[in-house]
Each structure stands twice: as structure tokens, then as C-alpha cells.
Design a protein around this motif. Structure first.
Motif, short mmCIF file in Angstrom:
data_model
loop_
_atom_site.label_atom_id
_atom_site.label_comp_id
_atom_site.label_asym_id
_atom_site.label_seq_id
_atom_site.Cartn_x
_atom_site.Cartn_y
_atom_site.Cartn_z
N MET A 146 0.83 -1.21 0.00
CA MET A 146 0.00 0.00 0.00
C MET A 146 0.86 1.25 0.00
N PHE A 171 -0.53 -4.51 5.83
CA PHE A 171 0.05 -4.36 4.50
C PHE A 171 1.53 -3.97 4.63
N VAL A 209 3.68 -1.03 3.77
CA VAL A 209 3.25 0.36 3.56
C VAL A 209 4.44 1.26 3.26
N ILE A 234 -2.00 -1.03 -3.93
CA ILE A 234 -3.11 -0.18 -3.47
C ILE A 234 -2.57 1.22 -3.22
N PHE A 283 -3.87 4.43 -1.12
CA PHE A 283 -4.88 4.93 -0.19
C PHE A 283 -4.78 6.44 -0.15
#
Length: 388
Positions: free
Chosen positions: A4, A34, A36, A103, A105
């Protein structure tokens, strides 16, 4: 483990407001679920780390001035986006972070400007507020016709940006009232999921206030650098304060907790009985001195973290309809809701005059918040939505 890229306006350190507090809790949770990497804007010197990219925003460009409004029209973006567009941005480095991620965010609507058009992964859009709704509501209470028109125009520009971002996202997280607002305005085809903006839940483990031992202290919690907060406090002081001071023979104080500028302190010092506490080391200790929590917001959107925090502490709350949005409040049961100055004063007076009513309303608020607003449940629900 999925990867992410978490992009947000500010790194969640030195937390000064409800929005940043939620960002902090989200990030901590996602780091457990995740891999990150992080991207932030900063007003100070950027920090260079392997898993974090910061970029400095221009101090002059960040100010909400007429010149910057004109600049935003030239650039064809809402003012909030223009103010948060850095001039020294390494797009290549950012795209490397994006290409690494499964991903992205997006925390706050104006951060959507950084999402690459070519990104093939999952885009999660986290709305802290339905931003256009704030601009519309601000316009509705503005006395100047010209300024009201400018605010309405900005609301339309913000909505178009929010709509485009929502429709381009795989999932949009927002509070229930903001989901309804965005859908009604034309974002009905976006994929929405509910999130809550919650407060400092460690207060659930503290001892409730003993109201009979307290003086007539009111408290407001929130950074006054956020215009809805400062506007609400001024509305209260201009329309309610003299009456309350008179009714209590001057034996009432208003404690203000949160970020406040020296200029604002000077302006508020004109009102007797107003105590600017600013940042406090111990929030529980500060709230333990209060008999009544007030949230006199006149405009805004989203779920008000300050009210949830007060509920966790078991304080009786007097708020407006806008302040109560999206929370399981029942007027007269777990809060008092009033929109007009006279009714707002009467609600506060009824609590100051009855320790039993304070205890009852506060206990009901605490029980409601403990039942309905759990960080663990909310974060787990968000995670399950993300990995669908």
C-alpha cells in the motif's frame, strides 16, 4: 502481503486535530496488515527515508488569499488543491512508489491530484468530509453577497473534483451523512463504504466526572485553525456568552483546548471568562475539569471527532444539528441539540443547574459511544472492504 502507498497531507505526528488523529490510527493499523510506504506534504524541511517521501509546500501559496484563489482559477483546480500543490515535486520518484504498490490509499480529497493516471492497482479514496458541503454551508451563513457567491462557486468546483475522484476510485470511504450527501449530489454510481471518524477511546477507561464537585466550566475541543471550529466558537461567544455570564453572575468559564494562534488568543481575550488552554499534556485531566462540553458548529461536514471524544469521557454535550450529524445522538437522552442562541443557552443552563441531568446525559453518551463506535470493529471493517 499486499503493498500500500499511503498518501496524506501531513505525517501523523504531533497530532493536533481529529482528522490527523484518525490518519494516525489508520496508518498504524494498515502497517500491521500491509507493506506500507508513505507520501506526505510538509510545511517544514522534508524528511528523506526509504519508505517515506515528503515534499515541501510553498508557504505563500498555501495561504487562502485572493491571489491564490485567482491562481487556482488559472490552473483550473479548486483552491484547496492549488494550495496543496508543491512546486518542487519529483514526479518520477512518486511514480516509482506508485508502481511498487498494489493499493493507493488517498487520505483527503485534494491528495487525489497525485494519483497517476496510469496506476493499474486499487485506488481507495478516504473522505474526511464531503468538502463541497462545507463550502455550501459556509456560503449560506455569509453576510457579504459577493463573498457568498464566491463560496458557492468554489463549492461547485470542489464538488466536480470530488465527483471525478470518487468515480475514478475503486472504493470510497466516508461517514454515513457524507455518503448520503455525495450520492444526492450526483456521485450515486461511486462505490461507497462506511467509515467513522472516532476519537480518543482511551477515555473510556477513565473515571467519569463527579459533576457535583465541579464549577460551571464549559469546554470546547478542536483546533481553531480549522475555520468551522473558530467560526462556531465566535458564534457562541457573540450570541450566547453574555446571557450565560449574566445568569451565573459571572461564574462560568469556557476552556478552549486545541491549536490556537496568538492572533486568535488576542481576539478571544476580549471575552471575560474565556481560558485558552491550547495543547494539553493530559486530555483526560483537562476534560475532568468540565461540567458541559459544547460544540456550536454552524457549518461543516463529516463526523465530529470532538463529540465522540466527549462521549467517551462521559461528558454531557450541547451541540447543533450540524455538530450532531452521523452520530447516534438522541436529543434529551444522550445529548442536547440546539441551533438558535436562546435554545443553546437554555440547554447549557439546564445542565449547569442539575448535576443529576449532567450525570444522566453523560452516562448515556458514554454507553452509546462504547456500543456503537469501536475503533477495532471499524478498522477491521475497512480492511475487509479493501481486500475484497
Amino acid at each position: 502481503m499486499k503493498k500500500m502507498l499511503f498518501i496524506s497531507p501531513r505525517e501523523p505526528v504531533n497530532v493536533a486535530g481529529g482528522g490527523l488523529y484518525k490518519t494516525k490510527r489508520l496508518l498504524a493499523y494498515f502497517c500491521e496488515k500491509f507493506q506500507v510506504k508513505e507520501f506526505y506534504l510538509t510545511e517544514s524541511n522534508p524528511v528523506s527515508q526509504e519508505n517515506m517521501y515528503q515534499v515541501k509546500i510553498n508557504d505563500k501559496k498555501y495561504q487562502p488569499t485572493l491571489a491564490n484563489l485567482i491562481g487556482s482559477y488559472i490552473e483550473g483546480v479548486p483552491l484547496s488543491v492549488y494550495r496543496n500543490t508543491p512546486e518542487d515535486f519529483d514526479r518520477e520518484r512518486f511514480n516509482e512508489l506508485a508502481s511498487w504498490a498494489d493499493i493507493i490509499f488517498v487520505d483527503h480529497f485534494f491528495m487525489y491530484q497525485f494519483v497517476p493516471d496510469s496506476f493499474a492497482g486499487k485506488i481507495i479514496f478516504h473522505e474526511h468530509n464531503a468538502e463541497f458541503n462545507i463550502w455550501e454551508r459556509r456560503a449560506s451563513i455569509e453576510g457579504s453577497i459577493l463573498k457568498s457567491l464566491l463560496l458557492k462557486r468554489e463549492a461547485k468546483r470542489v464538488f466536480q473534483y470530488e465527483k471525478k475522484s470518487a468515480l475514478a476510485s475503486d472504493l470510497v470511504f466516508a461517514a454515513p451523512n457524507d455518503i448520503a450527501c455525495l450520492r444526492n449530489a450526483g456521485c450515486d454510481s461511486a462505490s461507497f463504504a462506511t467509515t467513522y471518524h472516532l476519537g480518543e477511546d482511551s477515555l473510556l477507561d477513565t473515571t467519569p466526572n463527579n459533576f457535583k464537585d465541579l464549577g460551571n466550566n464549559l469546554v470546547f475541543l478542536g483546533g481553531l485553525d480549522w475555520e468551522p471550529n473558530f467560526n462556531g466558537v465566535l458564534w457562541f461567544l457573540e450570541n450566547c456568552w453574555d446571557t450565560l455570564r449574566s445568569e451565573t453572575n459571572g461564574e462560568v468559564q469556557l476552556h478552549l483546548i486545541g491549536k490556537i494562534s496568538e492572533q486568535q488568543k488576542a481576539q478571544l481575550s476580549e471575552y471575560e471568562g474565556v481560558v485558552c488552554l491550547g495543547f494539553v499534556d493530559d486530555l483526560n485531566d483537562a476534560l475532568s475539569q468540565a461540567k458541559v462540553f459544547i460544540c456550536p458548529l454552524q457549518f461543516g461536514s463529516g463526523m465530529k471527532v470532538k463529540n465522540i471524544t466527549a462521549c467517551y469521557k462521559g461528558l454531557p454535550i450541547v451541540t447543533t444539528t450540524i455538530g450532531a450529524e452521523s452520530i447516534e445522538f438522541v436529543d434529551g437522552e444522550n445529548c442536547l441539540i440546539a441551533d438558535q442562541p436562546k435554545e443553546f443557552v437554555n440547554a447549557i443552563s439546564s445542565l449547569l443547574g442539575s448535576n443529576e441531568l449532567c450525570a444522566e446525559i453523560g452516562a448515556n453518551a458514554r454507553a452509546m459511544s462504547e456500543k456503537e463506535y469501536s475503533w477495532d470493529e471499524m478498522l477491521n471493517s475497512m480492511y475487509l472492504e479493501i481486500i475484497k
